[in-house]
Write a protein that holds these residues in place. Sequence first.
Motif, mmCIF file in Angstrom:
data_model
loop_
_atom_site.group_PDB
_atom_site.id
_atom_site.type_symbol
_atom_site.label_atom_id
_atom_site.label_comp_id
_atom_site.label_asym_id
_atom_site.label_seq_id
_atom_site.Cartn_x
_atom_site.Cartn_y
_atom_site.Cartn_z
ATOM 1 N N LEU A 417 0.831 -1.205 0.000
ATOM 2 C CA LEU A 417 0.000 0.000 0.000
ATOM 3 C C LEU A 417 0.868 1.259 0.000
ATOM 4 C CD1 LEU A 417 -2.826 -1.115 2.449
ATOM 5 C CD2 LEU A 417 -2.906 -1.017 -0.042
ATOM 6 N N GLN A 418 1.991 1.204 0.707
ATOM 7 C CA GLN A 418 2.933 2.324 0.627
ATOM 8 C C GLN A 418 3.471 2.457 -0.799
ATOM 9 O OE1 GLN A 418 6.059 2.078 3.588
ATOM 10 N NE2 GLN A 418 4.867 3.308 5.010
ATOM 11 N N GLU A 419 3.722 1.306 -1.408
ATOM 12 C CA GLU A 419 4.220 1.296 -2.787
ATOM 13 C C GLU A 419 3.216 1.958 -3.730
ATOM 14 O OE1 GLU A 419 5.167 -2.159 -6.087
ATOM 15 O OE2 GLU A 419 5.656 -2.578 -3.984
ATOM 16 N N LEU A 420 1.936 1.659 -3.548
ATOM 17 C CA LEU A 420 0.900 2.275 -4.377
ATOM 18 C C LEU A 420 0.882 3.789 -4.192
ATOM 19 C CD1 LEU A 420 -2.133 -0.178 -3.992
ATOM 20 C CD2 LEU A 420 -0.607 0.070 -5.960
ATOM 21 N N MET A 421 1.164 4.230 -2.975
ATOM 22 C CA MET A 421 1.154 5.662 -2.691
ATOM 23 C C MET A 421 2.362 6.369 -3.306
ATOM 24 S SD MET A 421 -0.242 5.515 1.240
ATOM 25 C CE MET A 421 -0.405 7.276 1.469
ATOM 26 N N MET A 422 3.348 5.584 -3.726
ATOM 27 C CA MET A 422 4.539 6.164 -4.353
ATOM 28 C C MET A 422 4.595 5.854 -5.847
ATOM 29 S SD MET A 422 7.436 5.590 -1.380
ATOM 30 C CE MET A 422 7.182 3.824 -1.233
ATOM 31 N N GLY A 423 3.440 5.488 -6.438
ATOM 32 C CA GLY A 423 3.373 5.290 -7.873
ATOM 33 C C GLY A 423 3.377 3.851 -8.338
ATOM 34 N N GLY A 424 3.320 2.891 -7.394
ATOM 35 C CA GLY A 424 3.312 1.480 -7.758
ATOM 36 C C GLY A 424 2.032 1.057 -8.464
ATOM 37 N N LYS A 425 2.064 -0.155 -9.043
ATOM 38 C CA LYS A 425 0.921 -0.674 -9.800
ATOM 39 C C LYS A 425 0.163 -1.733 -8.995
ATOM 40 C CE LYS A 425 3.202 -0.051 -14.288
ATOM 41 N NZ LYS A 425 3.670 -0.740 -15.530
ATOM 42 N N PRO A 426 -1.173 -1.698 -9.011
ATOM 43 C CA PRO A 426 -1.970 -2.706 -8.298
ATOM 44 C C PRO A 426 -1.609 -4.136 -8.697
ATOM 45 C CG PRO A 426 -3.369 -0.895 -8.971
ATOM 46 C CD PRO A 426 -2.025 -0.651 -9.606
ATOM 47 N N GLU A 427 -1.353 -4.379 -9.980
ATOM 48 C CA GLU A 427 -1.032 -5.737 -10.437
ATOM 49 C C GLU A 427 0.242 -6.269 -9.773
ATOM 50 O OE1 GLU A 427 -3.342 -3.612 -13.624
ATOM 51 O OE2 GLU A 427 -1.590 -3.142 -12.369
ATOM 52 N N ASP A 428 1.236 -5.400 -9.591
ATOM 53 C CA ASP A 428 2.500 -5.825 -8.987
ATOM 54 C C ASP A 428 2.314 -6.160 -7.502
ATOM 55 O OD1 ASP A 428 3.678 -5.368 -11.429
ATOM 56 O OD2 ASP A 428 4.467 -3.392 -10.886
ATOM 57 N N VAL A 429 1.552 -5.321 -6.816
ATOM 58 C CA VAL A 429 1.294 -5.564 -5.393
ATOM 59 C C VAL A 429 0.499 -6.855 -5.215
ATOM 60 C CG1 VAL A 429 0.141 -4.682 -3.325
ATOM 61 C CG2 VAL A 429 1.411 -3.113 -4.830
ATOM 62 N N ALA A 430 -0.499 -7.073 -6.066
ATOM 63 C CA ALA A 430 -1.321 -8.281 -5.990
ATOM 64 C C ALA A 430 -0.479 -9.533 -6.186
ATOM 65 C CB ALA A 430 -2.429 -8.215 -7.042
ATOM 66 N N LYS A 431 0.451 -9.490 -7.131
ATOM 67 C CA LYS A 431 1.324 -10.649 -7.396
ATOM 68 C C LYS A 431 2.205 -10.968 -6.187
ATOM 69 C CE LYS A 431 3.574 -13.539 -10.302
ATOM 70 N NZ LYS A 431 4.685 -14.004 -9.454
ATOM 71 N N LYS A 432 2.780 -9.945 -5.585
ATOM 72 C CA LYS A 432 3.629 -10.157 -4.409
ATOM 73 C C LYS A 432 2.820 -10.757 -3.247
ATOM 74 C CE LYS A 432 6.704 -6.282 -5.514
ATOM 75 N NZ LYS A 432 7.109 -4.904 -5.124
ATOM 76 N N LEU A 433 1.602 -10.257 -3.075
ATOM 77 C CA LEU A 433 0.758 -10.762 -1.996
ATOM 78 C C LEU A 433 0.379 -12.225 -2.238
ATOM 79 C CD1 LEU A 433 -0.893 -10.410 0.568
ATOM 80 C CD2 LEU A 433 -2.728 -9.417 -0.815
ATOM 81 N N GLN A 434 0.017 -12.539 -3.462
ATOM 82 C CA GLN A 434 -0.348 -13.910 -3.799
ATOM 83 C C GLN A 434 0.828 -14.861 -3.569
ATOM 84 O OE1 GLN A 434 -2.952 -15.656 -4.343
ATOM 85 N NE2 GLN A 434 -1.877 -17.533 -4.936
#
Length: 443
Positions: A417-434
């Motif tokens: 979520l911090q990554e998203l706040m700094m310009g990250g992509k939802p798809e990348d965060v979802a993959k890491k979580l999975q």
Amino acid sequence: MKKRLVFITTIILMIALLATACNNSGNKEQSNEGNKSSEEKTKISIWHNFAGDDLRAKAVRDLIDKYKEEHPDVEVDAQAIPVDGYRQRLSTVAAANEMPDVFFVYAGSQSQEFYDADKLQPITELMDKYPEWKNNFLAGAFDRYEFEKGQIFTAPLGMSATSFMYYNKDLFEKHSVKVPTTWEEMMAAIKTFNDNGITPIALGNKAPWVAQSTIIGSLADRVTGTEWFLKAAAQDGASFTDPVFIDALGKYKELVDNKAFQDGANSIDNTQAEQYFIQGKAAMMINGAWSLTNLAASATPEQLAPIEVTTMPGIEGGAGKANTISGGAGAGFALNKNTKGAQKQAALDLIYAVSGPDGQKAIAESNSMVMYKVELDKSKVSPLYFKAYELAVNSEITPVYDAYLSAEAGEVINNGLQELMMGGKPEDVAKKLQDAQARSTKK
């Protein structure tokens, strides 16, 4: 004459020695009786993290002290350990198999780990002994503490209500903004407040659990629905790379992109965000029940007067419900697997003394949420707390992510979520979580 004097002196010495011997014998008997009395006391230990000066901490310590007074035959070694070091100390004694008889344990990964390590025993017999107490808990109170069918391993001492939406009604009225009940209305409110130089939502995400606990659980549930999340957490028929979850992360990214939060939200802590909000610099704050206690302690009556509380808005077309709050059972007191006999009975009585009806009421009236139906004395709580408690009792509770994710996956979503706040992509965060959750569940 000399012989007679020696004889009399000898007699006096013998009497003195006899008296001393009798006195020592009596003291010895008294000492033995004292030791015997001490040995007959049942000795138990309890660890908790209510070491602070807040009302809740004082209430819990008072309940333990009251138990001591009412049970003079029980010797209680109570240790109040500061929150920051509590988890580590408990883990250390668990590794050495030297845990206290009763200990405060968090719902979710910590209690699950202790159960998996065979450190807990159920308190079901205590629940069965007091059925009215058991039946007065709110729905879902034992969900994270029933590790075996029909067995309950603790009675939650609080409710982890994490996603209240606090708002300043004066700011809403001044700028003619409707309190949002839909996502469209939320976006409109954010735009209006930004246009008028007011931060829409205060957030302090320096410790990255905040955005996860207070926003994403409730927001994502409105998109995915609870059933989908539980399947994904169990890695059974759903994946965090599913489009529906990427859409949920996209909604969070939409908040970020539309400047819902103040600049530097990742560099200030939760307490600073609470102060930012109560000072009227932000129109809203999505935060947990802990803010009720914090604001009651730090804000003036004038600052609290315009503050209202509601739920986050619903999301049109989402699979989840509106008017829900993320949360669930908070932490509670657990029983050491090795505590037996008289110690076990005393430990169970202590758990009931702290977690029973009187304990729940005392904690509720310390302006802290409980997952228990309580007749509140309104004179003992703040008006804001009373509104929030009524809201929580009458709302459906949905999962907090870190109560169901593994420790590794919880850290991934926090950082994501911090990554998203700094310009990250939802798809990348979802993959890491999975990937993290799959590793943890071996799927």
